[in-house]
Scaffold this active site. Structure first.
Site, mmCIF file in Angstrom:
data_model
loop_
_atom_site.group_PDB
_atom_site.id
_atom_site.type_symbol
_atom_site.label_atom_id
_atom_site.label_comp_id
_atom_site.label_asym_id
_atom_site.label_seq_id
_atom_site.Cartn_x
_atom_site.Cartn_y
_atom_site.Cartn_z
ATOM 1 N N PHE A 301 0.850 -1.188 0.000
ATOM 2 C CA PHE A 301 0.000 0.000 0.000
ATOM 3 C C PHE A 301 0.887 1.240 0.000
ATOM 4 C CE2 PHE A 301 -3.052 2.585 2.938
ATOM 5 C CZ PHE A 301 -3.442 3.371 1.870
ATOM 6 N N CYS A 302 0.684 2.120 -0.978
ATOM 7 C CA CYS A 302 1.423 3.385 -1.067
ATOM 8 C C CYS A 302 2.938 3.098 -1.121
ATOM 9 C CB CYS A 302 1.042 4.291 0.093
ATOM 10 S SG CYS A 302 1.666 5.983 -0.042
ATOM 11 N N VAL A 303 3.719 3.694 -0.232
ATOM 12 C CA VAL A 303 5.164 3.452 -0.235
ATOM 13 C C VAL A 303 5.462 1.981 0.016
ATOM 14 C CG1 VAL A 303 7.370 4.095 0.812
ATOM 15 C CG2 VAL A 303 5.579 5.802 0.559
ATOM 16 N N GLY A 305 3.927 -0.401 -1.322
ATOM 17 C CA GLY A 305 3.917 -1.018 -2.647
ATOM 18 C C GLY A 305 5.200 -0.770 -3.406
ATOM 19 N N LEU A 329 -1.801 -1.021 -3.998
ATOM 20 C CA LEU A 329 -2.847 -0.028 -3.775
ATOM 21 C C LEU A 329 -2.230 1.363 -3.724
ATOM 22 C CD1 LEU A 329 -4.992 -1.748 -0.984
ATOM 23 C CD2 LEU A 329 -5.013 -2.136 -3.456
#
Length: 572
Positions: A301-303, A305, A329
């Site tokens: 998720f975000c960083v 990812g 995501l």
């Protein structure tokens, strides 16, 4: 106090644009305006405005200002559609209504001026952002002398609201941030981050949580979740009814989750390579060892990812392919479009960070919090200035805002490497453009089907930038990539459980390269995108097997109950 200032991260840029002598000229009547100070500010910033464009803007402004004054003299109340000025107090008092209308007129003029600037795209974006910050700060709603709602509250409470507001402001100044919720109402592990599980591994960078199954059988391949390290993991596990973690467990996945440490001075030399090798890659190998599975469902998720994708590319360079599927995501891999965050990144600012904390040091969590608050200053700064300080209202409990206030530090070397190599120089998306953990990174070598999600109103990861990952992953095999677009923003779009029956999402099964073409052919569906994701995960998670009877294994015994110690460490 720098962290208390929503514009602190703009440094020199905001300073250039928040020069009272220049800007206050535009707060006067049309007949008094003098363009010279403002034009000088624009020249210093690297921009200019064509004389004919400036003249047109001045003439339009003068005409609207004259009409507004005539309406005021005639006791005609102006229409105020801005939500900051919709209460009866603004409309019932002619002077307040005129003040708000004049402010909105000046705001429109200033933004039109900023948008008319002739400059490079990056300089122009910074000018527009700085002007918007100044406009938001100068709203008459932000000052007791010009806020009729606050004045009415002051009279109604016989001064108690002001006394309470001052008390709350002083308390916030001690904390170094504005209170957005009643923080005493929440306790990590008691009423947020409550999904049952055990910590089964820990090192200096993270604890690994294994969650207790809620079904008799589970998918053979476990799920490893890597959240962002710039804030706490429990955005994915707020309350049972909106927990991404609990949803996955209910879907029959054995879920493991990385709970990042909140760095202190003992971690002030930790690098990006450490986050990849000691962090993500170690988490992957540990889950494989505990589960006995060669491949996992992986999630970032975000960083998180970005970290996961980098780790998988490093492992691919070593001939290893541990991911049966990848979920990303609101993740950036191609940093060519970073939205409004781009105003915080240029050679000057990155070099400054490198000189101060690039070799050793910490980036305080409150600096990042100030940056993100500045992106939505009216919602995350001035709204609370008005309510908390001017009206003396205590903010109500809200789990999402409690999480938002629970910031984390970052190691300086790691943060500076990330800033330069992704946001500034955008090397991650270039095959073999970076060396990480002794390997050249090529995202195209990751051999796994990928589910990519973007939020349509995301101001941190523009959905078009999330979509750009489809061109980097599985090149030559676009059918292995699934992209889903959800409504709302960076957090609210992600945390959208099906039971709420809120918002909508878009899907398009055609293989197209351009985001605009994808959206043009997409179909909109009501509700949450989670079930679409659940189907993707089921397809790649293997057959059903009996759920594990206990957490961990002989080599990785349970250390403590979830959510563990690391997540409870608050940044100073």
């Amino acid at each position: 106090m720098q962290s208390f200032d929503p514009q602190s991260m703009m440094n020199e840029w905001v300073g250039k644009f928040y020069q009272p002598d220049a800007w206050q000229e535009w707060m006067k009547s049309a007949q008094q305006m003098n363009a010279a100070p403002l034009l000088e500010v624009l020249r210093e910033a690297g921009g200019s405005i064509a004389p004919e464009a400036l003249l047109t803007l001045q003439q339009d402004y003068a005409r609207e200002a004259a009409q507004l004054w005539q309406d005021f003299v005639a006791s005609k109340i102006p229409a105020l559609s801005d939500r900051r000025f919709t209460s009866g107090a603004w409309k019932d008092q002619p002077v307040s209504a005129y003040s708000a209308a004049a402010y909105l007129l000046n705001a429109r003029f200033l933004m039109a001026l900023a948008e008319a600037v002739d400059a490079s795209p990056k300089v122009r974006q910074k000018i527009i952002f700085a002007v918007q910050q100044m406009i938001d700060a100068m709203s008459p709603a932000n000052f007791l002398a010009t806020n009729p709602d606050a004045q009415a509250k002051l009279i109604e409470t016989k001064g108690e609201s002001l006394a309470k507001g001052i008390t709350q402001m002083l308390a916030d100044m001690q904390k170094g941030r504005i209170s957005q919720t009643d923080e005493s109402a929440f306790h990590v592990g008691q009423n947020v981050a409550t999904t049952e599980g055990s910590v089964v591994f820990e090192n200096r960078l993270f604890q690994l949580i294994q969650y207790k199954p809620l079904t008799e059988t589970v998918h053979q391949r476990p799920m490893l979740m890597i959240p962002p390290c710039i804030n706490k993991f429990y955005i994915l596990d707020l309350q049972p009814e909106n927990s991404v973690v609990r949803y996955l467990v209910e879907q029959g996945h054995t879920v493991y989750l990385v709970s990042w440490a909140n760095p202190d001075q003992t971690m002030d030399q930790v690098t990006w390579d450490d986050y990849i090798e000691e962090g993500a890659i170690t988490a992957i190998s540990t889950v494989k060892a505990i589960s006995g599975q060669k491949q996992l469902s992986t999630f970032g998720f975000c960083v998180g990812g970005t970290i996961l994708s980098t780790a998988l590319a490093v492992l691919a360079a070593r001939g290893e392919h541990p991911a049966a599927s990848v979920t990303l995501l609101t993740t950036l891999l191609d940093f060519s479009n970073t939205g409004v965050l781009d105003v915080f990144v240029d050679e000057m600012q990155v070099t400054l960070r490198e000189k101060t904390i690039g070799k050793k040091g910490l980036l305080p969590g409150r600096d990042l919090a100030s940056t993100f608050s500045a992106l939505r200053a009216n919602d995350l700064v001035w709204n609370y200035v008005q309510a908390n300080y001017l009206k003396g209202e205590a903010p109500p409990p809200f789990d999402l805002l409690y999480w938002n206030s629970d910031s984390t530090n970052l190691p300086g070397p790691m943060f500076c490497w990330y800033l330069r190599n992704t946001y500034l120089e955008n090397k991650l998306c270039i095959p073999n453009g970076l060396s990480v953990c002794g390997e050249t990174v090529d995202l195209g070598l990751i051999d796994a089907p990928v589910f990519i999600y973007g939020s349509r109103e995301d101001h941190i990861v523009p959905w078009q930038a999330a979509f750009a990952s489809t061109a980097l992953l599985n090149p030559g095999k676009p059918e292995r990539n699934v992209f889903v677009l959800g409504a709302s923003g960076h957090i609210a779009g992600v945390v959208n459980p099906p039971a709420k029956k809120k918002r909508s999402y878009w899907v398009n099964h055609d293989q197209v390269r351009k985001s605009d073409d994808w959206f043009a052919g997409a179909s909109e569906h009501a509700g949450s995108w989670w079930p679409v994701w659940a189907d993707f995960l089921t397809e790649h998670a293997g057959k059903k097997v009996k759920a594990p009877a206990s957490a961990g294994s002989k080599d990785f015994p349970a250390i403590e109950q979830a959510p563990g110690r690391y997540v409870k460490v608050r940044a100073a």
